[in-house]
Design a protein around this motif. Structure first.
Motif, mmCIF file in Angstrom:
data_model
loop_
_atom_site.group_PDB
_atom_site.id
_atom_site.type_symbol
_atom_site.label_atom_id
_atom_site.label_comp_id
_atom_site.label_asym_id
_atom_site.label_seq_id
_atom_site.Cartn_x
_atom_site.Cartn_y
_atom_site.Cartn_z
ATOM 1 N N GLU A 1 0.814 -1.216 0.000
ATOM 2 C CA GLU A 1 0.000 0.000 0.000
ATOM 3 C C GLU A 1 0.849 1.267 0.000
ATOM 4 O O GLU A 1 0.334 2.382 0.088
ATOM 5 N N GLY A 2 2.171 1.113 -0.107
ATOM 6 C CA GLY A 2 3.062 2.269 -0.109
ATOM 7 C C GLY A 2 3.574 2.573 1.296
ATOM 8 O O GLY A 2 3.103 1.992 2.280
ATOM 9 N N PRO A 3 4.543 3.471 1.410
ATOM 10 C CA PRO A 3 5.113 3.789 2.723
ATOM 11 C C PRO A 3 4.092 4.490 3.617
ATOM 12 O O PRO A 3 3.189 5.179 3.118
ATOM 13 N N PRO A 4 4.207 4.327 4.924
ATOM 14 C CA PRO A 4 3.278 5.006 5.840
ATOM 15 C C PRO A 4 3.464 6.521 5.776
ATOM 16 O O PRO A 4 4.559 7.012 5.501
ATOM 17 N N LEU A 5 2.385 7.241 6.013
ATOM 18 C CA LEU A 5 2.416 8.702 5.953
ATOM 19 C C LEU A 5 2.483 9.287 7.356
ATOM 20 O O LEU A 5 1.770 8.846 8.258
ATOM 21 N N ARG A 6 3.360 10.274 7.512
ATOM 22 C CA ARG A 6 3.445 10.989 8.793
ATOM 23 C C ARG A 6 3.536 12.485 8.493
ATOM 24 O O ARG A 6 4.223 12.895 7.563
ATOM 25 N N TRP A 7 2.835 13.263 9.289
ATOM 26 C CA TRP A 7 2.954 14.709 9.163
ATOM 27 C C TRP A 7 3.012 15.328 10.551
ATOM 28 O O TRP A 7 2.218 14.961 11.411
ATOM 29 N N PRO A 8 3.944 16.252 10.783
ATOM 30 C CA PRO A 8 5.025 16.636 9.865
ATOM 31 C C PRO A 8 6.090 15.543 9.809
ATOM 32 O O PRO A 8 6.286 14.803 10.765
ATOM 33 N N SER A 9 6.762 15.443 8.685
ATOM 34 C CA SER A 9 7.776 14.409 8.526
ATOM 35 C C SER A 9 9.087 14.847 9.174
ATOM 36 O O SER A 9 9.301 16.030 9.460
ATOM 37 N N GLU A 10 9.974 13.872 9.378
ATOM 38 C CA GLU A 10 11.266 14.172 9.986
ATOM 39 C C GLU A 10 12.153 14.997 9.049
ATOM 40 O O GLU A 10 13.119 15.606 9.483
ATOM 41 N N GLY A 11 11.812 15.014 7.749
ATOM 42 C CA GLY A 11 12.653 15.726 6.787
ATOM 43 C C GLY A 11 12.235 17.162 6.529
ATOM 44 O O GLY A 11 12.752 17.798 5.601
ATOM 45 N N ILE A 12 11.332 17.711 7.351
ATOM 46 C CA ILE A 12 10.866 19.082 7.136
ATOM 47 C C ILE A 12 12.035 20.071 7.148
ATOM 48 O O ILE A 12 12.135 20.955 6.286
ATOM 49 N N ALA A 13 12.927 19.951 8.105
ATOM 50 C CA ALA A 13 14.053 20.888 8.209
ATOM 51 C C ALA A 13 14.932 20.828 6.964
ATOM 52 O O ALA A 13 15.409 21.865 6.478
ATOM 53 N N LEU A 14 15.137 19.618 6.423
ATOM 54 C CA LEU A 14 15.940 19.476 5.209
ATOM 55 C C LEU A 14 15.231 20.116 4.016
ATOM 56 O O LEU A 14 15.862 20.758 3.176
ATOM 57 N N GLU A 15 13.915 19.917 3.929
ATOM 58 C CA GLU A 15 13.143 20.514 2.843
ATOM 59 C C GLU A 15 13.210 22.041 2.901
ATOM 60 O O GLU A 15 13.360 22.713 1.876
ATOM 61 N N VAL A 16 13.114 22.580 4.093
ATOM 62 C CA VAL A 16 13.199 24.030 4.269
ATOM 63 C C VAL A 16 14.562 24.546 3.810
ATOM 64 O O VAL A 16 14.668 25.524 3.063
ATOM 65 N N ALA A 17 15.616 23.875 4.250
ATOM 66 C CA ALA A 17 16.972 24.305 3.892
ATOM 67 C C ALA A 17 17.225 24.205 2.391
ATOM 68 O O ALA A 17 17.867 25.072 1.798
ATOM 69 N N ALA A 18 16.687 23.158 1.759
ATOM 70 C CA ALA A 18 16.941 22.933 0.333
ATOM 71 C C ALA A 18 16.133 23.865 -0.557
ATOM 72 O O ALA A 18 16.571 24.199 -1.660
ATOM 73 N N SER A 19 14.968 24.298 -0.103
ATOM 74 C CA SER A 19 14.079 25.069 -0.970
ATOM 75 C C SER A 19 14.044 26.565 -0.646
ATOM 76 O O SER A 19 13.434 27.336 -1.387
ATOM 77 N N ARG A 20 14.699 26.980 0.423
ATOM 78 C CA ARG A 20 14.650 28.402 0.810
ATOM 79 C C ARG A 20 15.501 29.240 -0.132
ATOM 80 O O ARG A 20 16.656 28.917 -0.384
#
Length: 203
Positions: A38-57
């Motif tokens: 059924e695909g990977p489990p979903l979690r919000w907020p994910s542990e990678g939020i800080a990385l996403e912020v740093a990469a997209s800012r």
């Protein structure tokens, strides 16, 4: 796990070893697939939020503003998947099914490359078979065990079916297995050079 044929080994013997490893994998629960059906489990907020912020800012953008934007976007995506909401031509249920089907976790070209989800007994059986084949001069292998996997997704258009997902160990499993494999091959080359030098001296 990375497996390549040893220098000068019989190709048929190499294929037999790889076939035996694949049979061990096939006997494992879910055939060792690292993603559930059924695909990977979903979690919000994910542990990678800080990385996403740093990469997209962007330059000059306040970190808090970017974090809030990322949280809002990922929350919307999480709700779409959680409740199976269709958005335009995007079907979250189909996407999750395709995510598993399109996951790249096993390759066989000049060798075998796999990321497996298995129990300790299966991992030990695979390692024992590869160690025996390596001792017999048939293959070289690199293997690294980890407790989690990481999926890297390439999705150009979410509503299309051509998205690809690469699976690796959470701490760089392929890279560590490759280091082990390269070290073994390097040591083999050194031993061959020593043997050739001794033979030349004796001659």
């Amino acid at each position: 796990m990375l497996v390549v044929g040893a220098e000068g080994a019989d190709p048929a013997a190499i294929r037999r070893v790889i076939g035996e490893v694949l049979r061990i994998v096939a006997a494992a629960p879910a055939m060792g697939r690292p993603l559930p059906e059924e695909g990977p489990p979903l979690r919000w907020p994910s542990e990678g939020i800080a990385l996403e912020v740093a990469a997209s800012r962007s330059a000059g953008q306040p970190r808090l503003a970017r974090r809030l934007a990322v949280l809002a976007r990922t929350l919307a995506a999480s709700l779409v998947f959680r409740f199976g909401l269709r958005v335009g031509g995007f079907d979250p249920a189909r996407y999750r099914h395709e995510l598993v089907a399109n996951a790249d976790f096993q390759k066989y070209d000049d060798g075998l490359r796999m990321t497996l989800d298995c129990d300790e007994a299966t991992a030990a059986a695979i390692e024992a078979r590869l160690a025996a084949a390596e001792a017999a001069g048939i293959v070289h292998f690199g293997l690294h065990r980890q407790s989690a996997a990481l999926t890297t997704c390439i999705t150009i258009v979410p509503s299309e079916s051509d998205h690809v997902h690469f699976i690796d160990g959470d701490g760089g499993g392929y890279a560590r297995a490759a280091q082990i494999l390269k070290a073994k091959i390097k040591d083999e080359i050194k031993d061959e050079i020593k043997d050739e030098t001794r033979s030349g001296t004796a001659a």
